[in-house]
Scaffold this motif. Structure first.
Motif, short mmCIF file in Angstrom:
data_model
loop_
_atom_site.label_atom_id
_atom_site.label_comp_id
_atom_site.label_asym_id
_atom_site.label_seq_id
_atom_site.Cartn_x
_atom_site.Cartn_y
_atom_site.Cartn_z
N ASP A 195 0.83 -1.21 0.00
CA ASP A 195 0.00 0.00 0.00
C ASP A 195 0.87 1.26 0.00
O ASP A 195 0.56 2.23 -0.69
N ILE A 196 1.96 1.25 0.76
CA ILE A 196 2.88 2.39 0.76
C ILE A 196 3.49 2.53 -0.63
O ILE A 196 3.51 3.62 -1.21
N PHE A 197 3.99 1.43 -1.18
CA PHE A 197 4.64 1.44 -2.49
C PHE A 197 3.70 1.98 -3.57
O PHE A 197 4.13 2.72 -4.46
N ASN A 198 2.44 1.61 -3.50
CA ASN A 198 1.47 2.04 -4.51
C ASN A 198 0.80 3.37 -4.18
O ASN A 198 -0.16 3.76 -4.83
N THR A 249 3.31 7.67 4.43
CA THR A 249 4.75 7.40 4.52
C THR A 249 5.36 8.11 5.73
O THR A 249 6.58 8.20 5.84
N THR A 250 4.52 8.60 6.61
CA THR A 250 5.00 9.30 7.80
C THR A 250 5.03 8.34 8.99
O THR A 250 4.56 7.21 8.91
N THR A 251 5.54 8.82 10.10
CA THR A 251 5.60 8.00 11.31
C THR A 251 4.22 7.74 11.90
O THR A 251 4.11 6.96 12.85
N ALA A 252 3.17 8.34 11.35
CA ALA A 252 1.81 7.99 11.76
C ALA A 252 1.45 6.57 11.32
O ALA A 252 0.55 5.95 11.87
N ASN A 253 2.18 6.06 10.33
CA ASN A 253 1.97 4.70 9.84
C ASN A 253 2.79 3.75 10.74
O ASN A 253 4.00 3.92 10.87
N PRO A 254 2.15 2.76 11.34
CA PRO A 254 2.88 1.86 12.25
C PRO A 254 4.08 1.16 11.61
O PRO A 254 5.09 0.96 12.27
N MET A 255 3.99 0.81 10.33
CA MET A 255 5.13 0.15 9.68
C MET A 255 6.31 1.11 9.58
O MET A 255 7.45 0.72 9.83
N VAL A 256 6.05 2.34 9.22
CA VAL A 256 7.11 3.34 9.13
C VAL A 256 7.72 3.55 10.51
O VAL A 256 8.94 3.63 10.65
N ILE A 262 9.75 5.79 -1.81
CA ILE A 262 9.20 4.48 -2.17
C ILE A 262 7.74 4.64 -2.60
O ILE A 262 7.29 4.00 -3.55
N GLY A 263 7.01 5.50 -1.91
CA GLY A 263 5.59 5.70 -2.21
C GLY A 263 5.30 6.71 -3.30
O GLY A 263 4.14 6.96 -3.60
N SER A 264 6.33 7.27 -3.92
CA SER A 264 6.11 8.29 -4.95
C SER A 264 5.80 7.63 -6.29
O SER A 264 6.18 6.48 -6.53
N PRO A 265 5.14 8.34 -7.18
CA PRO A 265 4.81 7.77 -8.50
C PRO A 265 6.04 7.35 -9.31
O PRO A 265 5.93 6.47 -10.17
N GLU A 266 7.21 7.93 -9.03
CA GLU A 266 8.41 7.58 -9.78
C GLU A 266 8.82 6.12 -9.59
O GLU A 266 9.48 5.54 -10.45
N THR A 267 8.45 5.51 -8.48
CA THR A 267 8.83 4.12 -8.24
C THR A 267 7.92 3.17 -9.01
O THR A 267 8.23 1.98 -9.10
N GLY A 268 6.84 3.69 -9.52
CA GLY A 268 5.90 2.84 -10.24
C GLY A 268 4.96 2.16 -9.28
O GLY A 268 4.92 2.49 -8.08
N SER A 269 4.21 1.24 -9.78
CA SER A 269 3.30 0.48 -8.93
C SER A 269 3.66 -0.99 -9.05
O SER A 269 4.44 -1.39 -9.90
N ALA A 270 3.10 -1.76 -8.17
CA ALA A 270 3.36 -3.20 -8.17
C ALA A 270 2.02 -3.93 -8.07
O ALA A 270 1.13 -3.50 -7.35
#
Length: 151
Positions: A57-60, A65-72, A109-117
């Motif tokens: 979800d982050i990647f796409n 992508t902030t520290t509000a996200n538990p994974m981050v 990682i979450g920016s459009p430049e990385t593409g989607s998966a």
């Protein structure tokens, strides 16, 4: 891609890490190495815990992508602890650096430049994390092969 993101981090945050966190130029370089190892270790942990859909979800671009996200936040904590252990920096310096570096990397990682998966396997491949043998084989055959998690 991960190595490229880490080099971008060093280039764009290097001066800020020196000025605000008091790191030397050699420590900035060491920070990038520790960040990579921390990221690999934490991604292995996330994979083993079944949390790769959250990274996807982050990647796409579908999750924070902030520290509000538990994974981050788990990545921030892993990196901060590793910095204290491997670089001997104070808790305060580790917290400052990890709170700058990890959200920066995750935003890239979450920016459009990385593409989607399409799925976790293709995302891990795009990030260059489809072969995590360099962290001690922790994942074994998880990412492929007969009976692997993504096969």
């Amino acid at each position: 891609m991960l190595d490229d993101l880490l080099q971008l981090t060093q280039g764009q945050l290097g001066t800020q890490l020196q000025e605000e966190a008091g790191l030397s130029s050699s420590q900035v370089g060491e920070t990038v190495d520790v960040a990579k190892n921390s990221f690999l270790t934490q991604m292995a942990s996330e994979a083993l815990s079944g949390n790769l859909p959250q990274l996807l979800d982050i990647f796409n671009g579908k999750a924070s992508t902030t520290t509000a996200n538990p994974m981050v936040m788990r990545l921030v904590n892993q990196f901060g602890g590793d910095m204290m252990e491997k670089m001997g920096v104070s808790k305060e310096t580790a917290a400052m650096v990890s709170n700058m570096v990890i959200p920066f990397i995750m935003s890239k990682i979450g920016s459009p430049e990385t593409g989607s998966a399409e799925d976790e396997g293709s995302m891990m491949s795009k990030l260059g994390l489809d072969n995590l043998d360099n962290i001690g084989g922790m994942l074994g055959g998880l990412f492929g092969g007969k009976g692997g998690f993504f096969s």
